[in-house]
Design a protein around this motif. Structure first.
Motif, PDB file in Angstrom:
ATOM      1  N   ARG A 137      -4.367  10.212  14.623  1.00 32.81           N
ATOM      2  CA  ARG A 137      -4.443  10.094  13.430  1.00 32.81           C
ATOM      3  C   ARG A 137      -4.478  10.557  12.193  1.00 32.81           C
ATOM      4  NH1 ARG A 137      -5.437   3.468  14.936  1.00 32.81           N
ATOM      5  NH2 ARG A 137      -5.578   4.430  16.714  1.00 32.81           N
ATOM      6  N   GLN A 138      -3.779  11.084  10.861  1.00 25.55           N
ATOM      7  CA  GLN A 138      -3.570  11.864   9.751  1.00 25.55           C
ATOM      8  C   GLN A 138      -4.211  10.961   8.234  1.00 25.55           C
ATOM      9  OE1 GLN A 138      -0.484  14.109   8.335  1.00 25.55           O
ATOM     10  NE2 GLN A 138      -1.784  15.530   7.907  1.00 25.55           N
ATOM     11  N   SER A 139      -3.643   9.694   8.340  1.00 25.55           N
ATOM     12  CA  SER A 139      -3.097   8.623   7.068  1.00 25.55           C
ATOM     13  C   SER A 139      -2.327   7.695   7.023  1.00 25.55           C
ATOM     14  CB  SER A 139      -3.122   9.395   5.357  1.00 25.55           C
ATOM     15  OG  SER A 139      -1.525  10.243   5.943  1.00 25.55           O
ATOM     16  N   THR A 140      -3.127   6.612   6.168  1.00 28.17           N
ATOM     17  CA  THR A 140      -2.438   5.813   6.217  1.00 28.17           C
ATOM     18  C   THR A 140      -2.031   5.414   4.408  1.00 28.17           C
ATOM     19  OG1 THR A 140      -4.276   4.817   5.130  1.00 28.17           O
ATOM     20  CG2 THR A 140      -3.576   4.610   7.567  1.00 28.17           C
ATOM     21  N   PHE A 141      -0.727   4.551   4.837  1.00 25.18           N
ATOM     22  CA  PHE A 141      -0.287   4.129   2.850  1.00 25.18           C
ATOM     23  C   PHE A 141       0.548   2.813   3.299  1.00 25.18           C
ATOM     24  CE2 PHE A 141       3.319   7.103   5.108  1.00 25.18           C
ATOM     25  CZ  PHE A 141       4.028   5.998   4.293  1.00 25.18           C
ATOM     26  N   SER A 142       0.606   2.256   2.548  1.00 26.36           N
ATOM     27  CA  SER A 142       0.706   0.920   1.704  1.00 26.36           C
ATOM     28  C   SER A 142       1.973   0.530   1.571  1.00 26.36           C
ATOM     29  CB  SER A 142      -0.402  -0.020   2.113  1.00 26.36           C
ATOM     30  OG  SER A 142      -1.126  -0.615   2.492  1.00 26.36           O
ATOM     31  N   THR A 143       2.615   0.092   1.515  1.00 26.06           N
ATOM     32  CA  THR A 143       4.665  -0.754   1.019  1.00 26.06           C
ATOM     33  C   THR A 143       4.094  -2.192   1.251  1.00 26.06           C
ATOM     34  OG1 THR A 143       5.803  -0.720   3.075  1.00 26.06           O
ATOM     35  CG2 THR A 143       5.876   0.698   1.845  1.00 26.06           C
ATOM     36  N   ALA A 144       5.271  -2.810   0.805  1.00 22.58           N
ATOM     37  CA  ALA A 144       4.943  -4.202  -0.253  1.00 22.58           C
ATOM     38  C   ALA A 144       5.731  -5.408   1.470  1.00 22.58           C
ATOM     39  CB  ALA A 144       6.325  -4.579  -1.224  1.00 22.58           C
ATOM     40  N   HIS A 145       6.072  -4.147   2.624  1.00 20.97           N
ATOM     41  CA  HIS A 145       6.488  -4.849   3.467  1.00 20.97           C
ATOM     42  C   HIS A 145       5.179  -4.312   4.759  1.00 20.97           C
ATOM     43  CE1 HIS A 145      10.130  -5.993   1.544  1.00 20.97           C
ATOM     44  NE2 HIS A 145      10.115  -4.290   1.594  1.00 20.97           N
ATOM     45  N   ALA A 146       4.603  -3.501   4.945  1.00 18.80           N
ATOM     46  CA  ALA A 146       3.517  -3.099   5.707  1.00 18.80           C
ATOM     47  C   ALA A 146       2.869  -1.768   5.689  1.00 18.80           C
ATOM     48  CB  ALA A 146       4.479  -2.660   7.359  1.00 18.80           C
ATOM     49  N   THR A 147       1.058  -1.847   6.782  1.00 20.93           N
ATOM     50  CA  THR A 147       0.512  -0.794   6.233  1.00 20.93           C
ATOM     51  C   THR A 147       1.211   0.642   7.562  1.00 20.93           C
ATOM     52  OG1 THR A 147      -0.999  -2.117   5.235  1.00 20.93           O
ATOM     53  CG2 THR A 147      -1.731   0.277   6.268  1.00 20.93           C
ATOM     54  N   PHE A 148       1.089   1.828   7.118  1.00 24.01           N
ATOM     55  CA  PHE A 148       1.594   2.467   7.557  1.00 24.01           C
ATOM     56  C   PHE A 148       0.885   3.679   8.660  1.00 24.01           C
ATOM     57  CE2 PHE A 148       5.775   1.005   6.100  1.00 24.01           C
ATOM     58  CZ  PHE A 148       6.367   0.637   6.685  1.00 24.01           C
ATOM     59  N   LEU A 149       0.949   4.294   9.322  1.00 30.37           N
ATOM     60  CA  LEU A 149      -0.408   5.453   9.788  1.00 30.37           C
ATOM     61  C   LEU A 149       0.723   7.032   9.894  1.00 30.37           C
ATOM     62  CD1 LEU A 149      -2.640   6.719  11.505  1.00 30.37           C
ATOM     63  CD2 LEU A 149      -2.194   5.506  13.289  1.00 30.37           C
ATOM     64  N   VAL A 150       0.214   7.020   9.328  1.00 32.62           N
ATOM     65  CA  VAL A 150       1.179   8.845   9.965  1.00 32.62           C
ATOM     66  C   VAL A 150      -0.268   9.721  10.321  1.00 32.62           C
ATOM     67  CG1 VAL A 150       1.457  11.929   8.815  1.00 32.62           C
ATOM     68  CG2 VAL A 150       1.906   9.236   7.497  1.00 32.62           C
ATOM     69  N   MET A 151       0.859   9.860  12.126  1.00 28.87           N
ATOM     70  CA  MET A 151       0.098  10.650  13.087  1.00 28.87           C
ATOM     71  C   MET A 151       0.663  12.209  13.213  1.00 28.87           C
ATOM     72  SD  MET A 151      -0.453   7.541  15.821  1.00 28.87           S
ATOM     73  CE  MET A 151      -1.051   7.661  16.850  1.00 28.87           C
ATOM     74  N   ILE A 152      -0.417  12.836  13.485  1.00 33.85           N
ATOM     75  CA  ILE A 152       0.108  14.310  13.766  1.00 33.85           C
ATOM     76  C   ILE A 152      -0.138  14.872  14.889  1.00 33.85           C
ATOM     77  CG2 ILE A 152       0.363  15.221  11.571  1.00 33.85           C
ATOM     78  CD1 ILE A 152      -2.336  16.577  12.155  1.00 33.85           C
ATOM     79  N   GLN A 153       0.141  15.525  15.450  1.00 36.46           N
ATOM     80  CA  GLN A 153       0.793  16.161  16.812  1.00 36.46           C
ATOM     81  C   GLN A 153      -0.248  16.975  17.207  1.00 36.46           C
ATOM     82  OE1 GLN A 153       3.458  17.080  19.971  1.00 36.46           O
ATOM     83  NE2 GLN A 153       3.421  15.889  20.789  1.00 36.46           N
ATOM     84  N   SER A 154      -1.067  17.070  18.146  1.00 33.67           N
ATOM     85  CA  SER A 154      -2.503  18.521  17.793  1.00 33.67           C
ATOM     86  C   SER A 154      -1.709  19.617  18.797  1.00 33.67           C
ATOM     87  CB  SER A 154      -3.237  17.777  19.058  1.00 33.67           C
ATOM     88  OG  SER A 154      -3.165  17.558  20.267  1.00 33.67           O
ATOM     89  N   ALA A 155      -2.105  20.731  18.113  1.00 36.32           N
ATOM     90  CA  ALA A 155      -2.041  21.927  18.576  1.00 36.32           C
ATOM     91  C   ALA A 155      -1.887  22.451  19.507  1.00 36.32           C
ATOM     92  CB  ALA A 155      -2.843  22.772  17.620  1.00 36.32           C
TER      93      ALA A 155
END
Length: 159
Positions: A137-155
């Motif tokens: 898990r890297q970060s989250t943000f919300s829109t009017a429709h949902a909250t999203f999670l940005v994920m990155i693949q570990s090295a």
């Protein structure tokens, strides 16, 4: 199961646009519009075939990003964004790891960049799968429709 990634065709795009997911995953249902066809056929999408059947798709680059995350600086160019979807009849059956592994391996073969994806936070089964595949898990943000999670693949998962 043997998967094959192929450039998206109009017929495959039509089939995908007709897929309907049950609640709460109906969030992923798409409208059959000119814009939807244009996106699916813009060259960033590939269909995934198994046993001569359309079983899913994936996209890379900007098509895999949730646009409201861009002005927040969440999509720096040091990652390749990836998005994916499975036929609704195939979800929730414990076969996602194999499908996602194929998609990730295919994407990795096309870039040297690490991978990043964005998922709706209510989609806990997908988040769990992505974590099994080495995403964090890297970060989250919300829109009017949902909250999203940005994920990155570990090295460690990149090699």
């Amino acid at each position: 199961m043997f998967f094959q990634a192929v450039p998206m065709t109009f017929e495959q795009a039509t089939a995908i646009l007709k897929w309907t997911y049950p609640s709460p995953y109906d969030f992923y249902n798409m409208d059959t519009s000119e814009e939807a066809y244009a996106e699916l056929l813009d060259g960033s999408y590939q269909a995934v075939i198994a046993q001569k059947r359309l079983v899913g798709f994936f996209c890379t680059g900007q098509s895999a990003q949730v646009p409201p995350g861009r002005p927040l600086g969440l999509y720096a160019d040091d990652y390749l964004d990836i998005g994916l979807g499975r036929h609704p009849e195939l979800t929730g059956q414990g076969t996602g790891f194999t499908f996602c592994s194929f998609v990730l391996d295919t994407a990795k073969s096309q870039t040297s960049l690490p991978l990043r994806l964005t998922v709706a936070t209510f989609n806990e089964r997908a988040i769990h799968l992505y974590e099994q595949l080495g995403f964090r898990r890297q970060s989250t943000f919300s829109t009017a429709h949902a909250t999203f999670l940005v994920m990155i693949q570990s090295a460690a998962e990149q090699t």
